[in-house]
Design an enzyme around this catalytic site. Structure first.
Site: not given
Ligand SMILES: [Zn+2]
Length: 673
Positions: A464-465, A468, A471
């Site tokens: 998940h991290e 990010h 991105h």
């Protein structure tokens, strides 16, 4: 000697020189950097030349370089490696920072220039991205109240400061209520509780100076207690105390605060010219309007409610078998759900753990990024803020793209949870900047010489991290204010939640989930169990969440309710809330919504993002390959590289050819018909 925070950083990729910075450097650096930024802003506002994009918007984008440097270092250590000095600094600095940003928004000459450009925007010959940044800058000023004058401006200031006071009071009341209640347990009451709950209850008792074990309202204790305690009377007492937080009468009661907050938010929205607070709040979100949020939530509500009612009927049977002739109650749900879970999925975390080594999961996250986007990761030897931090240089085709820092282990100086932050954001104008991105997690650190092992949830958090981080790493825009994760709140979780899907790709787990001692890949039967358990009790989880999101939305739509509790009851009746389930967060303790503005009429956004991530991953499934190069290329071109430089809806539509439907989400949650 120059303050090392403000000096030119001559380190590799201009990473902050952490080994040269000491805590005493922060306070003077803040003073200087804040003053320097303000002086730059004043100079932009007082420029005798007529406003142009370059001398106003571009100049604002480039201002505050010293402040950015100081903040990036300070917030890294304040969150991930705090101490008394840093905590004291944080208390001192937060009000100064908020005053600093208020002062900029209140600068009438600066707003005059921005408004002038906005009025002439068609004649300025701006690029799409320049036009976007002008639009966002202007909107930021207007939403902060910069266009208000006289009495309205004064009233706005008063409303905002009252809201800040109420938000703090709401949080403090909640903490007081949570700290005030506990229930002593006798040795006989412990029967049937697993060892870890008994241990937690004993140490909670010790912490409170009690003779024996106790249950408190700390989530990490009360949730497993409700899950495992066979004594229905004890569960009921504990659950009722949990549900009453913030609504116990007296000084800590939050109900009148909630009513006042809602009324003031409505007033604030109306001062700015919006129909209601939800319309004001959703203007900056991908969802855009309350109607679209309502439509999404109701599409999910019906199938989730149906599933929850089916589950409730089965659990009511189990209640009968236990000799209880009563309807299933909220204090029964977790207990019987746990019993069902054990019967249906005998998944043992201890069996799973040796297959999930931190090193191999990092490798898996990097390899997926390589297969999808051609990224390569090379370890980098630099001084960081803590010896547990590790850095990699990220390149593509030999070209430097970013620095990625992983800070994975829990320690006392780190706040809980996991997050991704940028020490530096990507930009090309006015200066080329490459990103420095940090992932912070709280995984258990192994004893010396042992491999670090993760739970399945931990591994998902790592992916998940890292989503990010991608991105930020792949960001390719002109201006820092719209780069990377600078996007709408209901869009920002798309890249992260989407990346979690690659952990579940069988080929990835087969390759990287290998046993720490034997090196054998995870057996297929174990993998199947992991995936099946993921949709268990989703009816309940979806219902408690969606009910909260709907109440939040309706509270802020139309006229603010004078009696929020009565309005809450009315909304729940209207949607047919199952009687054995309560809202995940009821009004008197709904901190997401009342402690501050962050998630007010925005609690829906977790689900909005989930609708998109499920639908976006389905694009790879439809292509028949989780690493389909054409789909990956589109994902990067239209979403991961674009940051907030275009409207989220346009970006998503460009990637997928249409807006997402809820089908993939319902399927992922096991709620599809
Ligand atoms: Zn996230």
């Amino acid at each position: 000697m120059t303050n090392p925070l403000l000096a030119d950083w001559d380190t590799p990729f201009r990473i902050a020189p952490f080994d040269r910075i000491s805590d005493e450097d922060f306070a003077p650096a803040f003073e200087q950097a804040l003053a320097a930024h303000l002086a730059e802003i004043e100079a932009i506002a007082d420029n005798p030349e007529p406003a142009s994009f370059a001398n106003t918007i571009l100049a604002m984008e480039g201002a505050g370089e010293a402040l950015d440097k100081v903040l990036s270092v300070f917030f890294s250590v304040a969150g991930a490696d705090s101490n008394d000095a840093r905590q004291a600094l944080q208390r001192d600095v937060s009000p100064k920072l908020s005053a600093h940003s208020s002062a900029i928004y209140a600068n009438a000459r600066l707003f005059g220039r921005v408004a002038d450009l906005w009025a002439r925007r068609e004649e300025l010959g701006l690029s799409n991205e320049e036009a976007r940044v002008l639009y966002l800058t202007h909107r930021g000023f207007v939403r902060a109240g910069a266009a208000l004058e006289g009495e309205d401006a004064e009233r706005m200031t008063a409303v905002k400061s009252r809201l800040a006071v109420l938000g703090t009071a709401f949080t403090q009341n909640l903490l007081k209520d949570e700290a005030a209640w506990y229930m002593p347990l006798s040795e006989a009451d412990l029967e049937g509780l697993p060892g870890f709950v008994v241990d937690a209850a004993r140490s909670a008792g010790e912490a409170l100076g009690q003779e024996g074990p106790v249950v408190t309202l700390s989530r990490s204790l009360i949730t497993p207690f409700l899950q495992f305690c066979p004594r229905r009377d004890l569960r009921q007492t504990a659950f009722e105390a949990w549900a009453a937080r913030g609504a116990n009468g007296g000084e800590t009661d939050n109900r009148s605060i909630a009513a006042e907050v809602l009324a003031l938010r409505e007033e604030r929205a109306k001062l700015l010219g919006y129909a209601d607070f939800a319309s004001y709040k959703l203007e900056t979100e991908m969802a855009g309007t309350p109607d679209r949020v309502r439509e999404l939530l109701m599409q999910v509500w019906e199938p989730a409610r149906a599933q929850a009612l089916r589950d409730a009927a089965e659990m009511e049977e189990m209640l009968r078998e236990d000799g209880i002739n009563d309807a299933l109650q909220p204090w029964d749900w977790r207990y019987y759900a746990e019993k069902r879970r054990r019967a249906l999925h005998d998944l043992d975390e201890a069996e799973l753990k040796p297959y999930l080594q931190l090193e191999r999961m990092i490798e898996a996250a990097f390899t997926c990024a390589n297969r999808l986007f051609g990224l390569e990761f090379k370890p980098l030897d630099v001084a960081l803020y803590h010896p547990d931090c590790r850095a990699w240089e990220v390149t593509r085709d030999g070209q430097h793209l970013a620095v990625f820092i992983g800070d994975y282990f829990a320690r006392a100086s780190k706040r809980s949870g996991a997050w991704c932050s940028a020490m530096r954001s990507q930009a090309k104008r006015p200066k080329i900047e490459t990103p420095i991105v940090v992932n912070v997690c709280n995984f258990a650190k192994p004893s010396k010489g042992k491999p670090a092992l993760l739970s399945y949830d931990d591994a998902r958090t790592l992916f998940h991290e890292f989503g990010h981080a991608l991105h930020q790493i792949l960001s390719d825009v002109d201006f820092g204010s719209v780069s990377g994760t600078s996007v709408a709140r209901d869009f920002v979780e798309l890249p992260s939640q989407l990346y979690e899907h690659w952990l579940e790709v069988p080929r990835v787990l087969e390759e990287f989930a290998t046993h720490a001692e034997t090196g054998a890949p995870m057996p297929k039967a174990l993998l199947d169990k992991v995936l099946a358990a993921a949709t268990f009790d989703m009816g309940f989880q979806t219902v408690e969440y969606v009910a909260s999101a709907l109440v939040d939305l309706e509270f802020h739509s139309g006229t603010a309710p004078g009696d929020p509790m009565a309005r809450q009851a009315e909304i729940l009746r209207g949607i047919g809330m199952p009687q054995a389930i309560t809202m995940r967060h009821a009004t008197p303790h709904f901190a997401h919504v009342f402690a501050g503005d962050g998630y007010s009429s925005g609690y829906y956004s977790y689900m909005w993002s989930e609708v998109m991530d499920a639908d976006a991953f389905a694009a790879f499934e439809e292509a028949g390959d989780a690493f389909d190069p054409a789909t990956a290329e589109k994902l990067e071109r239209f979403i991961l590289s674009k940051g907030g430089s275009q409207e989220a809806e346009d970006l998503y539509t460009a990637f997928r050819g249409r807006m997402p439907g809820v089908e993939a989400l319902l399927k992922g949650r096991g709620l599809a018909a």
